[in-house]
Design a protein around this motif. Structure first.
Motif, PDB file in Angstrom:
ATOM      1  N   LYS A 158     103.067 -12.072  23.231  1.00 14.26           N
ATOM      2  CA  LYS A 158     102.610 -11.250  23.865  1.00 14.26           C
ATOM      3  C   LYS A 158     103.696  -9.878  24.549  1.00 14.26           C
ATOM      4  CE  LYS A 158      98.206 -12.743  23.852  1.00 14.26           C
ATOM      5  NZ  LYS A 158      97.130 -12.091  23.243  1.00 14.26           N
ATOM      6  N   ALA A 159     104.644 -10.303  23.867  1.00 18.52           N
ATOM      7  CA  ALA A 159     105.854  -9.190  24.453  1.00 18.52           C
ATOM      8  C   ALA A 159     105.173  -7.771  23.966  1.00 18.52           C
ATOM      9  CB  ALA A 159     107.082  -9.465  23.804  1.00 18.52           C
ATOM     10  N   PRO A 160     105.414  -6.911  24.887  1.00 19.08           N
ATOM     11  CA  PRO A 160     104.641  -5.476  24.818  1.00 19.08           C
ATOM     12  C   PRO A 160     105.712  -4.825  23.801  1.00 19.08           C
ATOM     13  CG  PRO A 160     105.891  -5.362  26.874  1.00 19.08           C
ATOM     14  CD  PRO A 160     105.802  -7.051  26.297  1.00 19.08           C
ATOM     15  N   THR A 161     106.971  -5.271  23.303  1.00 16.12           N
ATOM     16  CA  THR A 161     107.749  -4.823  22.290  1.00 16.12           C
ATOM     17  C   THR A 161     107.044  -4.912  21.047  1.00 16.12           C
ATOM     18  OG1 THR A 161     109.015  -6.881  21.894  1.00 16.12           O
ATOM     19  CG2 THR A 161     109.861  -5.103  23.617  1.00 16.12           C
ATOM     20  N   TYR A 162     106.351  -6.055  20.477  1.00 15.27           N
ATOM     21  CA  TYR A 162     105.704  -6.260  19.334  1.00 15.27           C
ATOM     22  C   TYR A 162     104.372  -5.282  19.311  1.00 15.27           C
ATOM     23  CZ  TYR A 162     108.240 -10.501  18.465  1.00 15.27           C
ATOM     24  OH  TYR A 162     109.309 -11.419  18.021  1.00 15.27           O
ATOM     25  N   ALA A 163     103.740  -5.098  20.309  1.00 14.53           N
ATOM     26  CA  ALA A 163     102.521  -4.140  20.307  1.00 14.53           C
ATOM     27  C   ALA A 163     102.929  -2.826  19.956  1.00 14.53           C
ATOM     28  CB  ALA A 163     101.886  -4.388  21.625  1.00 14.53           C
ATOM     29  N   LYS A 164     104.159  -2.512  20.508  1.00  9.93           N
ATOM     30  CA  LYS A 164     104.525  -1.081  20.338  1.00  9.93           C
ATOM     31  C   LYS A 164     104.841  -0.987  18.662  1.00  9.93           C
ATOM     32  CE  LYS A 164     105.570   3.114  21.570  1.00  9.93           C
ATOM     33  NZ  LYS A 164     104.469   4.124  21.811  1.00  9.93           N
ATOM     34  N   ALA A 165     105.725  -2.132  18.477  1.00  3.97           N
ATOM     35  CA  ALA A 165     106.181  -1.862  16.907  1.00  3.97           C
ATOM     36  C   ALA A 165     105.065  -1.970  16.006  1.00  3.97           C
ATOM     37  CB  ALA A 165     107.075  -2.986  16.799  1.00  3.97           C
ATOM     38  N   LEU A 166     103.957  -2.577  16.344  1.00  4.88           N
ATOM     39  CA  LEU A 166     102.854  -2.753  15.303  1.00  4.88           C
ATOM     40  C   LEU A 166     102.050  -1.450  15.298  1.00  4.88           C
ATOM     41  CD1 LEU A 166     101.252  -6.369  16.081  1.00  4.88           C
ATOM     42  CD2 LEU A 166     102.210  -5.391  13.824  1.00  4.88           C
ATOM     43  N   VAL A 167     101.941  -0.697  16.464  1.00  4.57           N
ATOM     44  CA  VAL A 167     101.596   0.801  16.499  1.00  4.57           C
ATOM     45  C   VAL A 167     102.238   1.591  15.638  1.00  4.57           C
ATOM     46  CG1 VAL A 167     101.033   2.480  17.946  1.00  4.57           C
ATOM     47  CG2 VAL A 167     100.134   0.582  18.822  1.00  4.57           C
ATOM     48  N   TRP A 168     103.597   1.472  15.803  1.00  2.09           N
ATOM     49  CA  TRP A 168     104.175   2.328  14.838  1.00  2.09           C
ATOM     50  C   TRP A 168     104.119   2.109  13.548  1.00  2.09           C
ATOM     51  CZ3 TRP A 168     109.677   1.882  17.706  1.00  2.09           C
ATOM     52  CH2 TRP A 168     109.799   2.623  18.965  1.00  2.09           C
ATOM     53  N   LEU A 169     104.035   0.600  13.103  1.00  2.00           N
ATOM     54  CA  LEU A 169     103.885   0.431  11.720  1.00  2.00           C
ATOM     55  C   LEU A 169     102.452   0.892  11.212  1.00  2.00           C
ATOM     56  CD1 LEU A 169     105.796  -3.056  11.699  1.00  2.00           C
ATOM     57  CD2 LEU A 169     106.628  -1.116  10.510  1.00  2.00           C
ATOM     58  N   LYS A 170     101.463   0.811  11.923  1.00  2.94           N
ATOM     59  CA  LYS A 170      99.959   1.199  11.662  1.00  2.94           C
ATOM     60  C   LYS A 170     100.116   2.653  11.344  1.00  2.94           C
ATOM     61  CE  LYS A 170      97.839  -2.799  13.625  1.00  2.94           C
ATOM     62  NZ  LYS A 170      96.793  -3.190  14.627  1.00  2.94           N
TER      63      LYS A 170
END
Length: 105
Positions: free
Chosen positions: A81-93
């Protein structure tokens, strides 16, 4: 212990991809070891980074997803649940490198 690796050309879609990271010493220097495992615990990919931030998470996810066909990308990516993964997934999407229906848990 010995870790098995999956062949990237695997014909099935992962049901789940589990991402984690730990701190390891390599040649006298400390790095974050990002690791992706499948739902059976087999290591699929890894990435060494001197930092644990959104850019490192993005590079790791991009590297992990790049060799996969769209039908092979998992529907669920399980993280700490690290916010870094959420932001990275947004960028990739946003870049079209990750399907919009991929969910982080």
């Amino acid at each position: 212990g010995k870790t098995s690796a999956l062949v990237l050309a695997s014909p099935y879609r992962f049901a789940l991809l589990v991402l984690d990271e730990t701190y390891v010493k390599v040649s006298g220097k400390w790095f974050y070891l990002y690791r992706a495992t499948d739902n059976r615990g087999h290591t699929f990919d890894f990435y060494l980074s001197p930092r644990r931030n959104t850019q490192a998470a993005y590079r790791f996810l991009r590297k992990t997803l790049k060799p996969l066909k769209a039908c092979e990308i998992p529907k669920v990516i399980n993280t700490d649940k690290a916010p870094t993964y959420a932001k990275a997934l947004v960028w990739l999407k946003q870049e079209g490198k990750c399907p919009p229906d991929v969910e982080q848990r």
